[in-house]
Design an enzyme around this catalytic site. Sequence first.
Site, mmCIF file in Angstrom:
data_model
loop_
_atom_site.group_PDB
_atom_site.id
_atom_site.type_symbol
_atom_site.label_atom_id
_atom_site.label_comp_id
_atom_site.label_asym_id
_atom_site.label_seq_id
_atom_site.Cartn_x
_atom_site.Cartn_y
_atom_site.Cartn_z
ATOM 1 N N ILE A 99 0.861 -1.189 0.000
ATOM 2 C CA ILE A 99 0.000 0.000 0.000
ATOM 3 C C ILE A 99 0.896 1.237 0.000
ATOM 4 O O ILE A 99 1.854 1.322 0.776
ATOM 5 C CB ILE A 99 -0.913 -0.007 1.246
ATOM 6 C CG1 ILE A 99 -1.857 -1.214 1.161
ATOM 7 C CG2 ILE A 99 -1.714 1.289 1.335
ATOM 8 C CD1 ILE A 99 -2.644 -1.444 2.419
ATOM 9 N N ASP A 122 -7.708 -0.725 -1.442
ATOM 10 C CA ASP A 122 -8.759 -1.052 -2.416
ATOM 11 C C ASP A 122 -9.993 -0.146 -2.297
ATOM 12 O O ASP A 122 -11.132 -0.628 -2.353
ATOM 13 C CB ASP A 122 -9.182 -2.530 -2.263
ATOM 14 C CG ASP A 122 -7.992 -3.471 -2.434
ATOM 15 O OD1 ASP A 122 -7.116 -3.176 -3.257
ATOM 16 O OD2 ASP A 122 -7.954 -4.504 -1.734
ATOM 17 N N HIS A 148 -8.328 -5.131 -9.000
ATOM 18 C CA HIS A 148 -8.589 -5.935 -7.807
ATOM 19 C C HIS A 148 -9.579 -7.063 -8.148
ATOM 20 O O HIS A 148 -10.572 -6.822 -8.841
ATOM 21 C CB HIS A 148 -9.153 -5.049 -6.693
ATOM 22 C CG HIS A 148 -9.389 -5.787 -5.425
ATOM 23 N ND1 HIS A 148 -8.368 -6.199 -4.598
ATOM 24 C CD2 HIS A 148 -10.538 -6.234 -4.863
ATOM 25 C CE1 HIS A 148 -8.881 -6.852 -3.571
ATOM 26 N NE2 HIS A 148 -10.186 -6.893 -3.707
HETATM 27 C C1 GAR Z 1 -4.777 -10.261 -9.924
HETATM 28 O O1 GAR Z 1 -5.878 -11.114 -9.736
HETATM 29 C C2 GAR Z 1 -5.043 -8.897 -9.322
HETATM 30 O O2 GAR Z 1 -6.381 -8.497 -9.441
HETATM 31 C C3 GAR Z 1 -4.681 -9.130 -7.876
HETATM 32 O O3 GAR Z 1 -3.527 -9.918 -7.928
HETATM 33 C C4 GAR Z 1 -3.575 -10.743 -9.100
HETATM 34 C C5 GAR Z 1 -2.278 -10.572 -9.847
HETATM 35 O O4 GAR Z 1 -2.181 -11.486 -10.905
HETATM 36 N N1 GAR Z 1 -4.485 -7.895 -7.173
HETATM 37 C C6 GAR Z 1 -4.835 -7.683 -5.922
HETATM 38 O O5 GAR Z 1 -5.308 -8.536 -5.201
HETATM 39 C C7 GAR Z 1 -4.567 -6.284 -5.406
HETATM 40 N N2 GAR Z 1 -5.367 -5.991 -4.286
HETATM 41 P P1 GAR Z 1 -1.049 -11.310 -12.007
HETATM 42 O O6 GAR Z 1 0.278 -11.159 -11.268
HETATM 43 O O7 GAR Z 1 -1.104 -12.579 -12.813
HETATM 44 O O8 GAR Z 1 -1.391 -10.094 -12.810
#
Ligand code: GAR
Length: 191
Positions: A96, A149, A113
Site C-alpha cells: 500500500i 482497495d 482488484h
Molecule cells: C490479480 O488477480 C489482481 O487483481 C490481484 O492480484 C492478481 C495478480 O495477478 N491484485 C490484488 O489482489 C490487489 N489488491 P497477475 O500477477 O497474474 O497479474
Amino acid sequence: MEKLTGPKKIKTAVFISGKGSNLNNLIKFSKTKKSPIIIDLVISNRKAFGLKYADKYKINKRIINFKNTKIAENKCLLILKKRNIQFICLAGFMRIFSNNFIKNFKKRIINIHPSYLPKYKGLNTSVRALKNKEKFSGCTVHYVTAKLDSGNIILQKKVKITKNETETSLDKKIIKEEHKLYPAAILKILN
Ligand code: GAR
C-alpha cells in the site's frame, strides 16, 4: 495530465509482485495502435515471476525492497521522475502506498482488484466470496488511494459463481475478465 496528441503515448510504469499475467496483458495492449500508454518501466517489490515479461519485451525493470515503505517510495519516486513516468498501473502489487507517494501522481495511479468492490477488499477474495455463498464475484479497476482497495471505481465486471465453483475455477474466470477490463479502463480514462 498531458493529453494525447498524435502518436505520443503516455509513459507508464507497472508495479507487480507476482505472476505478472496482467503485466503481460498490458504490455501486449500497449503495443496496439489504440493504446494511449507505452510501458517504460516495471517495478517489483521482490524477485517476482512476472519480471520475465519485462525481460521478454526489453522493458526496464527494478526490484525495490519495500520493508521500509518510506525509503522504498522515495527510491521509486526518484526512478519514476528520472524516467518522466506520467502514469502508474498496479498489477498484483501487494503493497500500500502512502499519501505522500500518491500525491505525486494524483489521479494517475490505478489498480486492478479481483472482486466486485466495495465487496471483498484485501486478500483471498475468491475464498471469502465462496464461503459466503455469493452469487457473483468479479473484478474492479479503481484509482489508488492510501486506503486499501478504496479509490473511485473506473470500471468493474461481475463474474457468476456457479454451483460447483472452486477457488481455482473462480480465480481463472476472474483473471480472464481482468485482462479485458484493465485495458478498457485505461482507454476510458486516458482517451
Ligand atoms: C490479480 O488477480 C489482481 O487483481 C490481484 O492480484 C492478481 C495478480 O495477478 N491484485 C490484488 O489482489 C490487489 N489488491 P497477475 O500477477 O497474474 O497479474
